[in-house]
Design a protein around this motif. Structure first.
Motif, mmCIF file in Angstrom:
data_model
loop_
_atom_site.group_PDB
_atom_site.id
_atom_site.type_symbol
_atom_site.label_atom_id
_atom_site.label_comp_id
_atom_site.label_asym_id
_atom_site.label_seq_id
_atom_site.Cartn_x
_atom_site.Cartn_y
_atom_site.Cartn_z
ATOM 1 N N PHE A 12 20.295 -14.871 65.059
ATOM 2 C CA PHE A 12 20.857 -15.955 65.196
ATOM 3 C C PHE A 12 19.779 -16.625 66.397
ATOM 4 O O PHE A 12 19.768 -18.060 66.371
ATOM 5 C CB PHE A 12 22.332 -15.631 65.940
ATOM 6 C CG PHE A 12 22.840 -16.732 66.558
ATOM 7 C CD1 PHE A 12 23.361 -17.808 65.653
ATOM 8 C CD2 PHE A 12 22.824 -16.824 67.867
ATOM 9 C CE1 PHE A 12 24.247 -19.030 66.344
ATOM 10 C CE2 PHE A 12 23.495 -17.887 68.561
ATOM 11 C CZ PHE A 12 24.211 -18.855 67.609
ATOM 12 N N ARG A 13 19.442 -15.896 67.316
ATOM 13 C CA ARG A 13 18.619 -16.470 68.484
ATOM 14 C C ARG A 13 17.394 -17.106 67.923
ATOM 15 O O ARG A 13 17.158 -18.161 68.554
ATOM 16 C CB ARG A 13 18.433 -15.347 69.410
ATOM 17 C CG ARG A 13 19.572 -14.930 70.379
ATOM 18 C CD ARG A 13 19.158 -13.723 71.371
ATOM 19 N NE ARG A 13 20.305 -13.195 72.115
ATOM 20 C CZ ARG A 13 20.134 -12.152 72.558
ATOM 21 N NH1 ARG A 13 19.303 -11.382 72.818
ATOM 22 N NH2 ARG A 13 21.314 -11.858 73.478
ATOM 23 N N SER A 14 16.637 -16.605 66.943
ATOM 24 C CA SER A 14 15.749 -16.946 66.586
ATOM 25 C C SER A 14 15.907 -18.342 65.693
ATOM 26 O O SER A 14 15.308 -19.309 65.996
ATOM 27 C CB SER A 14 14.675 -15.793 65.459
ATOM 28 O OG SER A 14 14.546 -14.828 66.226
ATOM 29 N N GLN A 15 16.965 -18.450 64.944
ATOM 30 C CA GLN A 15 17.219 -19.623 64.210
ATOM 31 C C GLN A 15 17.646 -20.707 65.314
ATOM 32 O O GLN A 15 17.361 -21.715 64.927
ATOM 33 C CB GLN A 15 18.361 -19.391 63.404
ATOM 34 C CG GLN A 15 18.269 -18.692 61.984
ATOM 35 C CD GLN A 15 17.341 -19.323 61.109
ATOM 36 O OE1 GLN A 15 17.123 -20.576 61.330
ATOM 37 N NE2 GLN A 15 16.617 -18.535 60.175
ATOM 38 N N LEU A 16 18.421 -20.257 66.456
ATOM 39 C CA LEU A 16 18.679 -21.308 67.512
ATOM 40 C C LEU A 16 17.443 -21.975 67.993
ATOM 41 O O LEU A 16 17.253 -23.182 68.267
ATOM 42 C CB LEU A 16 19.513 -20.735 68.658
ATOM 43 C CG LEU A 16 20.008 -21.622 69.520
ATOM 44 C CD1 LEU A 16 20.930 -22.673 69.039
ATOM 45 C CD2 LEU A 16 20.919 -20.728 70.686
ATOM 46 N N LYS A 18 14.450 -22.035 66.510
ATOM 47 C CA LYS A 18 13.622 -22.618 65.623
ATOM 48 C C LYS A 18 14.500 -24.185 65.350
ATOM 49 O O LYS A 18 13.541 -25.380 65.468
ATOM 50 C CB LYS A 18 13.654 -22.273 64.190
ATOM 51 C CG LYS A 18 13.128 -22.816 62.994
ATOM 52 C CD LYS A 18 13.188 -22.299 61.630
ATOM 53 C CE LYS A 18 12.843 -22.937 60.842
ATOM 54 N NZ LYS A 18 11.308 -23.014 60.663
ATOM 55 N N ARG A 19 15.711 -24.275 65.533
ATOM 56 C CA ARG A 19 16.368 -25.768 65.702
ATOM 57 C C ARG A 19 15.979 -26.545 66.895
ATOM 58 O O ARG A 19 15.951 -27.775 66.995
ATOM 59 C CB ARG A 19 17.797 -25.325 65.315
ATOM 60 C CG ARG A 19 18.601 -26.823 65.519
ATOM 61 C CD ARG A 19 18.106 -27.536 64.120
ATOM 62 N NE ARG A 19 19.057 -28.965 64.349
ATOM 63 C CZ ARG A 19 18.512 -30.038 63.994
ATOM 64 N NH1 ARG A 19 17.184 -29.958 63.224
ATOM 65 N NH2 ARG A 19 19.011 -31.239 63.882
ATOM 66 N N LEU A 126 15.733 -34.478 62.308
ATOM 67 C CA LEU A 126 16.669 -34.634 63.506
ATOM 68 C C LEU A 126 18.174 -34.596 62.883
ATOM 69 O O LEU A 126 18.937 -34.180 63.485
ATOM 70 C CB LEU A 126 16.368 -36.083 63.969
ATOM 71 C CG LEU A 126 15.177 -36.302 65.004
ATOM 72 C CD1 LEU A 126 15.090 -37.632 65.609
ATOM 73 C CD2 LEU A 126 15.570 -35.281 66.210
ATOM 74 N N LYS A 127 18.248 -34.994 61.493
ATOM 75 C CA LYS A 127 19.490 -35.043 60.880
ATOM 76 C C LYS A 127 19.831 -33.614 60.584
ATOM 77 O O LYS A 127 20.855 -33.502 60.148
ATOM 78 C CB LYS A 127 19.540 -36.090 59.811
ATOM 79 C CG LYS A 127 19.413 -37.476 60.216
ATOM 80 C CD LYS A 127 19.231 -38.446 59.065
ATOM 81 C CE LYS A 127 20.442 -38.394 58.013
ATOM 82 N NZ LYS A 127 20.303 -39.553 57.052
ATOM 83 N N ILE A 190 9.226 -17.205 64.526
ATOM 84 C CA ILE A 190 9.133 -18.442 65.475
ATOM 85 C C ILE A 190 7.173 -18.665 65.706
ATOM 86 O O ILE A 190 6.769 -19.624 65.524
ATOM 87 C CB ILE A 190 9.718 -18.268 66.786
ATOM 88 C CG1 ILE A 190 11.266 -18.296 66.604
ATOM 89 C CG2 ILE A 190 9.088 -19.510 67.692
ATOM 90 C CD1 ILE A 190 11.619 -19.680 65.821
ATOM 91 N N TRP A 191 6.716 -17.376 65.687
ATOM 92 C CA TRP A 191 5.279 -17.511 66.111
ATOM 93 C C TRP A 191 4.395 -17.907 64.833
ATOM 94 O O TRP A 191 3.613 -18.599 64.877
ATOM 95 C CB TRP A 191 4.847 -16.243 66.599
ATOM 96 C CG TRP A 191 5.034 -15.779 68.018
ATOM 97 C CD1 TRP A 191 5.938 -14.691 68.386
ATOM 98 C CD2 TRP A 191 4.596 -16.584 69.267
ATOM 99 N NE1 TRP A 191 6.185 -14.902 69.606
ATOM 100 C CE2 TRP A 191 5.322 -15.756 70.407
ATOM 101 C CE3 TRP A 191 3.848 -17.475 69.286
ATOM 102 C CZ2 TRP A 191 4.847 -16.143 71.459
ATOM 103 C CZ3 TRP A 191 3.376 -17.831 70.623
ATOM 104 C CH2 TRP A 191 4.126 -17.174 71.812
#
Length: 211
Positions: A12-16, A18-19, A126-127, A190-191
């Protein structure tokens, strides 16, 4: 138990992250390229009559379709030209691309060489329809090429750039593209995204864009 929840919390943190990267990166991209939008629009208008932007209907996460924005690089009658030429249709059906595309307008090759045609996709990011980095963007007809990997592909957002784009994209067949997309999904971090973004900038500066 905490140990059971840990992987999901990390994901969840990684996806956050990424977004957050997608939003910040897109805002920076829009700001940097906003000054050249009018010049690209004029180049397209001088080369060919028709709209400046092209909306490509593609497959998004969970199979939801959306219109990916691009600066137009092909003739308005590009689809008709493809359907009328059996040799072009045969070549296109193999990899969904043409090596020496006769449908390009005068400035189309230049825009693709520098990947400037893809700049409007910052708005798609952005969308929330795309990510800066992800699997290749495909149309509905290409889904069958993924076979058993189709469901895995649809769990992610397509990217403006990705593992395939920085790995010799002009010299791979479609099966290899699928393998690259699956490799990215299976090994995502992320890396990995940061490395791909850096490599993408380097390849664009070396003029290794799509043609």
């Amino acid at each position: 138990p905490r140990s059971t929840l840990f992987p999901y919390t990390t994901l969840f943190r990684s996806q956050l992250v990424k977004r957050t990267m997608d939003i910040l990166g897109s805002l920076i991209g829009v700001f940097i390229f906003s000054c050249i939008y009018p010049f690209i629009a004029l180049l397209i208008k001088f080369s060919d009559k028709g709209p400046v932007l092209y909306k490509r209907r593609v497959v998004g996460k969970l199979g939801n379709p959306f219109d990916a924005l691009k600066f137009r690089t092909m003739r308005v009658d590009a689809e008709d030209l493809l359907q009328k030429d059996e040799n072009l249709k045969k070549e296109f059906s193999k990899n969904f691309k043409l090596e020496n595309d006769p449908r390009l307008i005068k400035t189309g090759r230049f825009l693709r060489k520098w990947s400037l045609d893809e700049v409007p996709q910052f708005l798609n990011v952005l969308k929330g329809q795309m990510s800066l980095v992800g699997p290749r963007m495909i149309v509905k007809e290409e889904l069958e090429k993924y076979g058993l990997f189709k469901e895995k592909l649809l769990k992610t957002k397509p990217g403006m750039t990705g593992f395939w784009q920085v790995s010799g994209r002009q010299h791979t067949d479609y099966d290899e593209r699928v393998r690259m997309d699956m490799f990215y999904i299976d090994h995502w971090s992320i890396w990995m995204d940061i490395i791909i973004l850096v490599k993408t900038v380097w390849k664009v500066l070396k003029r290794e864009g799509a043609v």
